[in-house]
Design a protein around this motif. Structure first.
Motif, short mmCIF file in Angstrom:
data_model
loop_
_atom_site.label_atom_id
_atom_site.label_comp_id
_atom_site.label_asym_id
_atom_site.label_seq_id
_atom_site.Cartn_x
_atom_site.Cartn_y
_atom_site.Cartn_z
N TRP B 75 -9.23 -0.36 -0.55
CA TRP B 75 -9.29 0.83 0.29
C TRP B 75 -10.65 1.02 0.95
O TRP B 75 -10.72 1.39 2.12
CB TRP B 75 -8.90 2.05 -0.55
N ILE B 76 -11.74 0.74 0.22
CA ILE B 76 -13.07 1.03 0.74
C ILE B 76 -13.34 0.34 2.07
O ILE B 76 -13.84 0.93 3.01
CB ILE B 76 -14.16 0.66 -0.31
N ASN B 77 -12.96 -0.93 2.17
CA ASN B 77 -13.22 -1.68 3.41
C ASN B 77 -12.15 -1.44 4.47
O ASN B 77 -12.30 -1.84 5.61
CB ASN B 77 -13.29 -3.18 3.12
N GLU B 78 -11.06 -0.84 4.07
CA GLU B 78 -9.93 -0.67 5.00
C GLU B 78 -9.27 0.69 4.74
O GLU B 78 -8.14 0.75 4.28
CB GLU B 78 -8.93 -1.80 4.76
N PRO B 79 -9.99 1.79 5.02
CA PRO B 79 -9.44 3.11 4.70
C PRO B 79 -8.43 3.56 5.76
O PRO B 79 -8.63 4.54 6.47
CB PRO B 79 -10.68 4.02 4.68
N ASN B 80 -7.34 2.81 5.85
CA ASN B 80 -6.29 3.11 6.83
C ASN B 80 -4.94 2.70 6.24
O ASN B 80 -4.86 2.32 5.07
CB ASN B 80 -6.58 2.37 8.14
N PHE B 81 -3.90 2.76 7.05
CA PHE B 81 -2.57 2.50 6.49
C PHE B 81 -2.43 1.05 6.00
O PHE B 81 -1.74 0.79 5.01
CB PHE B 81 -1.48 2.82 7.52
N ALA B 82 -3.11 0.12 6.66
CA ALA B 82 -3.07 -1.28 6.20
C ALA B 82 -3.65 -1.39 4.79
O ALA B 82 -3.13 -2.11 3.94
CB ALA B 82 -3.83 -2.18 7.17
N GLY B 83 -4.74 -0.65 4.53
CA GLY B 83 -5.34 -0.63 3.19
C GLY B 83 -4.39 -0.03 2.16
O GLY B 83 -4.26 -0.52 1.04
N PHE B 84 -3.72 1.04 2.57
CA PHE B 84 -2.72 1.69 1.71
C PHE B 84 -1.63 0.69 1.33
O PHE B 84 -1.25 0.55 0.16
CB PHE B 84 -2.12 2.88 2.49
N LEU B 85 -1.16 -0.08 2.33
CA LEU B 85 -0.10 -1.07 2.06
C LEU B 85 -0.60 -2.19 1.14
O LEU B 85 0.18 -2.75 0.36
CB LEU B 85 0.43 -1.66 3.37
N ARG B 86 -1.89 -2.50 1.24
CA ARG B 86 -2.42 -3.54 0.35
C ARG B 86 -2.38 -3.10 -1.11
O ARG B 86 -2.15 -3.91 -2.01
CB ARG B 86 -3.84 -3.93 0.76
N VAL B 87 -2.63 -1.82 -1.34
CA VAL B 87 -2.53 -1.30 -2.71
C VAL B 87 -1.08 -1.41 -3.20
O VAL B 87 -0.81 -1.84 -4.33
CB VAL B 87 -3.03 0.17 -2.80
N ILE B 88 -0.13 -1.04 -2.32
CA ILE B 88 1.29 -1.12 -2.68
C ILE B 88 1.65 -2.58 -3.00
O ILE B 88 2.35 -2.86 -3.98
CB ILE B 88 2.19 -0.61 -1.52
N GLU B 89 1.17 -3.48 -2.17
CA GLU B 89 1.46 -4.90 -2.38
C GLU B 89 0.89 -5.37 -3.72
O GLU B 89 1.55 -6.09 -4.48
CB GLU B 89 0.84 -5.72 -1.24
N HIS B 90 -0.33 -4.93 -4.01
CA HIS B 90 -0.94 -5.28 -5.30
C HIS B 90 -0.10 -4.74 -6.47
O HIS B 90 0.03 -5.39 -7.52
CB HIS B 90 -2.37 -4.74 -5.38
N ASN B 91 0.47 -3.55 -6.28
CA ASN B 91 1.28 -2.95 -7.36
C ASN B 91 2.42 -3.87 -7.81
O ASN B 91 2.81 -3.84 -8.98
CB ASN B 91 1.88 -1.61 -6.90
N THR B 92 2.94 -4.68 -6.87
CA THR B 92 4.07 -5.55 -7.24
C THR B 92 3.65 -6.60 -8.26
O THR B 92 4.49 -7.24 -8.87
CB THR B 92 4.66 -6.27 -6.01
#
Lengths: 196, 196
Positions: B75-92
């Motif tokens: 999130w820190i380097n990408e505080p936008n929706f793409a960063g949000f989706l990366r967290v979701i992707e990591h959750n998998t």
């Protein structure tokens, strides 16, 4: 004689479920609702488990009984998005059942859990119901042709589940209003030309 | 001497959290992960509880450590929706942590539970992050002016939570694709004139 005790077993099971729906709605699934359910139907805990086999079977039966009751009260006469919202609205009066649903479905999801299949089938049922609501909206002209019912079903069901989780923590959240906004947005998009 | 043991306590706590993140990611919060966590850090269960006070405190610390790790990584380097989706992707890749989150937040919601405030604050934080993503999208022109960031935050967070619950039961659900579809729909709506 066997038939008589079989019938009695069915009647007792129905009585237990009736009571369990009330107890869980009030208390949720923590704080030993089993003890309270057993007390109210005049059974020991072992007696209660005799009718359901396990805590998991009891909870599955409670969730099934709840779905049957909600379907009869809100969905059968209004199998559309308004009917869906009436079920959501009703949920705000039974927080313990909402909690049971959220917690039990999460618990059922990892490893081999007796309720895993139950929730998979239930999601399929809710998704089909939502797709039916999409068809009704298209037939009435509320929705235009540009809509993927599968995606709408996934999103509406997910939003309803997620709002439920937020609502459990903050009862001021208006689940019905938020879902209506989502639905209206989908309606607008469905009337736009494709590739917009 | 006191300072030394205080520092050791902090270091041990950090070690435990590191291990707990792995154990819960693998095992979820059922099936006695405490036993496994204690084993891996060379403590008894009582020793483990000495560092956290209770099961609830341990789980809250695990969820906090997870948020810190995700924020730093995505999130820190990408505080936008793409960063949000990366967290979701990591959750998998960490189903047990997703399960802990869903189950523990439901459990924390009824009655007086030590984690109630934790989740209320966490939702506020996630909502604010999503609203920031909306501002970024407006600044870049991805979103038009016709958008209510509060409603978008409620819906995006709810959808992410709900998809997570479905995904726990059926790992074939593509959470990232569904959230992207929702976001794209909101982008389209935000560019329409009001009252459409």
């Amino acid at each position: 004689m066997v038939r008589g005790s079989y019938a009695k077993g069915i009647a007792k099971r129905a009585e237990i479920l009736e009571v369990a729906l009330d107890v869980v709605a009030e208390m949720g699934c923590r704080n030993a609702p089993n003890v309270e359910i057993a007390r109210r139907v005049g059974l020991t805990q072992a007696g209660l488990m005799h009718h359901f086999g396990s805590r998991e079977e009891l909870y599955m039966a409670v969730l099934r009984a709840r779905d049957e009751r909600d379907t009869e009260a809100h969905w059968i006469n209004e199998p559309n998005f308004a009917g869906f919202l009436r079920v959501i609205e009703h949920n705000t009066t039974v927080p313990g059942l909402v909690q049971l649903y959220v917690e039990f479905s999460a618990e059922a999801s990892i490893g081999k859990h007796p309720a895993h299949e139950f929730f998979v089938e239930r999601y399929e049922w809710v998704r089909q119901s939502t797709k039916q609501a999409v068809r009704v909206a298209q037939d009435s002209g509320e929705f235009g042709p540009n809509v993927d019912a599968d995606i709408v079903a996934d999103l509406v069901v997910a939003t309803a589940d997620g709002l439920q989780q937020q609502w459990l923590l903050d009862r001021s959240i208006d689940m019905v209003a938020r879902l209506q906004t989502l639905w209206n947005g989908i309606a607008t998009l469905s009337k736009l030309p494709r590739e917009n």
